[in-house]
Design a protein around this motif. Structure first.
Motif, short mmCIF file in Angstrom:
data_model
loop_
_atom_site.label_atom_id
_atom_site.label_comp_id
_atom_site.label_asym_id
_atom_site.label_seq_id
_atom_site.Cartn_x
_atom_site.Cartn_y
_atom_site.Cartn_z
N VAL A 1 42.20 87.66 27.74
CA VAL A 1 42.41 88.55 28.88
C VAL A 1 43.01 87.81 30.07
O VAL A 1 43.95 88.29 30.72
N GLY A 2 42.49 86.62 30.39
CA GLY A 2 43.01 85.86 31.52
C GLY A 2 44.47 85.50 31.33
O GLY A 2 45.28 85.59 32.26
N GLY A 3 44.82 85.09 30.12
CA GLY A 3 46.20 84.76 29.84
C GLY A 3 47.11 85.96 29.96
O GLY A 3 48.23 85.87 30.49
N ALA A 4 46.63 87.12 29.49
CA ALA A 4 47.43 88.33 29.56
C ALA A 4 47.66 88.76 31.01
O ALA A 4 48.73 89.25 31.37
N LYS A 5 46.66 88.56 31.86
CA LYS A 5 46.81 88.94 33.27
C LYS A 5 47.93 88.14 33.94
O LYS A 5 48.78 88.70 34.64
N LEU A 6 47.94 86.82 33.74
CA LEU A 6 48.99 86.03 34.36
C LEU A 6 50.34 86.32 33.71
O LEU A 6 51.37 86.33 34.39
N ALA A 7 50.35 86.57 32.40
CA ALA A 7 51.60 86.95 31.74
C ALA A 7 52.18 88.21 32.38
O ALA A 7 53.39 88.31 32.60
N GLN A 8 51.32 89.16 32.71
CA GLN A 8 51.81 90.37 33.39
C GLN A 8 52.35 90.03 34.78
O GLN A 8 53.38 90.57 35.20
N GLY A 9 51.65 89.13 35.48
CA GLY A 9 52.15 88.72 36.78
C GLY A 9 53.54 88.11 36.69
O GLY A 9 54.42 88.40 37.50
N LEU A 10 53.76 87.25 35.70
CA LEU A 10 55.07 86.65 35.48
C LEU A 10 56.10 87.72 35.12
O LEU A 10 57.26 87.66 35.56
N TYR A 11 55.69 88.69 34.32
CA TYR A 11 56.59 89.77 33.91
C TYR A 11 57.05 90.58 35.12
O TYR A 11 58.20 91.04 35.19
N LEU A 12 56.14 90.74 36.09
CA LEU A 12 56.48 91.48 37.30
C LEU A 12 57.31 90.64 38.26
O LEU A 12 58.13 91.18 39.02
N ALA A 13 57.13 89.32 38.22
CA ALA A 13 57.81 88.44 39.16
C ALA A 13 59.21 88.05 38.72
O ALA A 13 60.03 87.65 39.55
N LEU A 14 59.50 88.17 37.45
CA LEU A 14 60.76 87.70 36.88
C LEU A 14 61.60 88.86 36.36
O LEU A 14 61.04 89.92 36.03
N PRO A 15 62.91 88.69 36.24
CA PRO A 15 63.66 89.63 35.43
C PRO A 15 63.04 89.65 34.03
O PRO A 15 62.77 88.59 33.47
N PRO A 16 62.76 90.82 33.47
CA PRO A 16 61.96 90.88 32.26
C PRO A 16 62.51 90.12 31.07
O PRO A 16 61.76 89.65 30.21
N ASP A 17 63.84 89.97 31.00
CA ASP A 17 64.41 89.27 29.87
C ASP A 17 64.47 87.75 30.10
O ASP A 17 65.05 87.02 29.31
N GLU A 18 63.85 87.29 31.19
CA GLU A 18 63.78 85.85 31.46
C GLU A 18 62.38 85.30 31.22
O GLU A 18 62.06 84.20 31.67
#
Length: 317
Positions: free
Chosen positions: A9-26
């Protein structure tokens, strides 16, 4: 390109944060598959699915896994037929496992199947299994070896842990898609996942650690340990049982051979000098994540920290 290593769960939360912070295909997220198992004849990938549902905006916010608003009518009827119900699977969650099993049975690799599931849910980041071969985490306890889901779910991770092994990992190989993502990576982010059974299996795939060390960009991690404990899961118990320091310093030592920087929670600020003495930079911030805005906030800080580490490394050269 940012490559994240994630599980739980913790890993998925930060992964979502990165997904929101970056262009999704990056963004590419490499997920742990050593807790995968077969149940009701279906192949289940808990860590991959937790990341998948979270990136798709479908995850149950109360528990962090499963699908929000899901029901359990299928499992309820299976129980009436005499089936075991120790592993909770929602009705919508069953669809994911059915489709995964269908595609695997048709000869597709787990990498291909996971990409198809991500496309189906509109996820544009690359979600990559650590390998296509089956690997299973085995937990050594006073009652003998336990398959990971037996230890974690059926027995509620109450057993003392004396050793962890990854059955089948010696025969595993790094998928071409994972190798390509690492080769293209501008930075590597290790999410706040269990370092023993979420990140550990990824690093144990033969050749993976070597590929990771060759990445010229910075490699940073967010510690899952805050004040000598974890918010969720058995990472603190496992670290203690295996003889590691139950702290962010203990996490830093596990990643010391390749890590450039570690992100600590404010509660652990006093550990910064000892961690820096290992040769890595430290960022102290609030690492506990709430909703999407909070996850994006931490992701932005982690990415800025990685860029700082990159500039420092270039200045040193």
């Amino acid at each position: 390109m940012i490559v994240a290593l994630a599980g739980g769960v913790g890993g998925a939360k930060l992964a979502q944060g990165l997904y929101l912070a970056l262009p999704p295909d990056e963004l590419a997220v490499i997920g742990n598959t050593a807790d995968d198992f077969t149940h009701f004849g279906l192949r289940i990938s808990p860590d991959l699915d937790t990341v998948l549902y979270t990136l798709a905006g479908l995850a149950n916010p109360a528990q962090g896994w499963g699908v929000e608003g899901d029901t359990t009518r299928t499992l309820d009827l299976l129980k009436r037929y005499g089936a075991e119900d120790w592993f909770l699977i929602g009705d919508l969650d069953f669809a994911t496992h059915i489709r995964r099993t269908q595609l695997l049975g048709a000869g597709q690799s787990l990498t291909e199947v996971t990409a198809a599931l991500a496309r189906g849910l509109g996820v544009r980041a690359a979600l990559l299994p650590m390998c296509d071969e089956p690997v299973a985490s085995i937990v050594e306890t006073p009652d003998g070896p336990l398959a990971f889901q037996d230890y974690f779910v059926r027995r509620r991770h109450q057993d003392p842990v004396s050793a962890i092994s990854f059955d089948g990992v010696a025969a595993a190989t790094v998928p071409a898609e994972v190798a390509a993502a690492l080769a293209a990576a501008d930075a590597i982010v290790l999410c706040p996942s269990n370092p023993i059974v979420s990140i550990g299996p990824i690093l144990a795939v033969p050749g993976f650690r070597e590929l990771l060390t060759r990445v010229p960009g910075p490699k940073v991690a967010v510690s899952p340990i805050i004040g000598g404990r974890v918010l969720k899961g058995p990472a603190d118990q496992m670290l203690a049982g295996l003889g590691h320091d139950v702290s962010s310093l203990g996490v830093a030592r596990l990643y010391q051979d390749f890590l450039d920087g570690l992100v600590l929670d404010e509660e652990d600020a006093a550990l910064a000098p000892e961690i820096e003495a290992l040769g890595m930079r430290v960022l102290v911030t609030r690492t506990i994540m709430g909703g999407a805005d909070d996850r994006r906030r931490l992701a932005d800080e982690v990415l800025a920290f990685a860029e700082t580490a990159r500039r420092v490394a270039r200045a040193g050269r």
